[in-house]
Enzyme design. Sequence first.
Site, PDB file in Angstrom:
ATOM      1  N   ILE A  44      37.478  60.847 108.529  1.00 37.02           N
ATOM      2  CA  ILE A  44      36.939  61.361 109.784  1.00 37.02           C
ATOM      3  C   ILE A  44      37.962  61.132 110.889  1.00 37.02           C
ATOM      4  O   ILE A  44      38.481  60.019 111.035  1.00 37.02           O
ATOM      5  CB  ILE A  44      35.624  60.651 110.169  1.00 37.02           C
ATOM      6  CG1 ILE A  44      34.653  60.617 108.987  1.00 37.02           C
ATOM      7  CG2 ILE A  44      34.976  61.323 111.379  1.00 37.02           C
ATOM      8  CD1 ILE A  44      33.457  59.700 109.209  1.00 37.02           C
ATOM      9  N   TYR A 191      38.391  75.086 126.684  1.00 37.15           N
ATOM     10  CA  TYR A 191      37.566  74.516 125.617  1.00 37.15           C
ATOM     11  C   TYR A 191      37.033  75.608 124.694  1.00 37.15           C
ATOM     12  O   TYR A 191      37.221  75.559 123.474  1.00 37.15           O
ATOM     13  CB  TYR A 191      36.426  73.710 126.217  1.00 37.15           C
ATOM     14  CG  TYR A 191      35.604  72.956 125.190  1.00 37.15           C
ATOM     15  CD1 TYR A 191      36.138  71.840 124.544  1.00 37.15           C
ATOM     16  CD2 TYR A 191      34.303  73.339 124.871  1.00 37.15           C
ATOM     17  CE1 TYR A 191      35.398  71.140 123.598  1.00 37.15           C
ATOM     18  CE2 TYR A 191      33.561  72.648 123.937  1.00 37.15           C
ATOM     19  CZ  TYR A 191      34.108  71.548 123.306  1.00 37.15           C
ATOM     20  OH  TYR A 191      33.366  70.859 122.373  1.00 37.15           O
TER      21      TYR A 191
END
Length: 331
Positions: A44, A191
């Site tokens: 992760i 974004y």
Amino acid sequence: MTDIDRRTLLAGTAAVASIGAVMTGAAAKTMQHTPNLAGKSILITGCSSGFGRLAAEDFARKGAKVFATMRNLPRTAADELRKLAADEKLDLHVIEIDVTDDAQVSAGVAEAERIAGSAIDVLINNAGVSTAGPIEIQDMQATQLLFDTNVFGPQRLMRAVLPAMRAAKSGQIFNITSQLGRVMLPGFGQYSPTKFALEAISEQIAYELVQHNIDVTIIEPGGYPTAIWANANALTQQLLDRADAKHLDGYAAMVEQLRARGNNGGDTDPMDVPNAIAEIIAMPPGTRPLRKPVHPGPKPQLAINKVCAEVQVGWLGASPYGPWIKAVHNV
């Protein structure tokens, strides 16, 4: 075509899974939130806080061998995870990976594979950053940071893990995008563009990896109260401070709001995201969804996801790529 036929054979399993999805009551809730991840090796990114930190702790407690990666070691978050692993006897390993650094990505993945003794079973591209403001004021420093982290970072990680995954003929990749990777909200800077790009990369590679028995799922969260908001606010203030007046002057009201903005994300539970990922990991290979919207509130991207899937199947379903397209969309 053996690998594609394998997915066809799993259609019956997918039907069983769909029946389970409509279960109600305590039994269904237990099934949804306590999947067994024993034996899975999971890497992760972005584990210093937020979804990554929660997932690292939760998946280790569910029996996985977790590689919690983050940048800028040593740091308190890494020490806390190591202490947690020691205290609870968890198979959790902290590895330094800055997703914008080619060398760290290569070395970090190699170390994880060495510890695992094989290919990584699951990659979760979670690390991400954000800035706010109109596109015009997003200078190249801000633009490069967002694309390097949110787009090129996942690409670096996927390229690093895939050779071993392909050799093993199995694996899973999760790329965390956003509702804003499908719908536009003015004033969110670069974004949405970066998350749009990651959506496209993820879908394309999902088709290409069918032949290798590797599943790809795009996680599309809505707003959650994680550290990304505070980090985004800090980056946005730095951007505003260095921006030229010739760009700022066109957006006076928006800039004023940005300067006054505090933390955000609502009062939703960030564990929704690790829970959704864990449930998908536990699904049979070949039955996992391409996209998983995650949020208790409105999910405006659902209509877009539906029509895009229909277009892909309708356009390419009868082509030589058809088996790959249909396998990914479970049709």
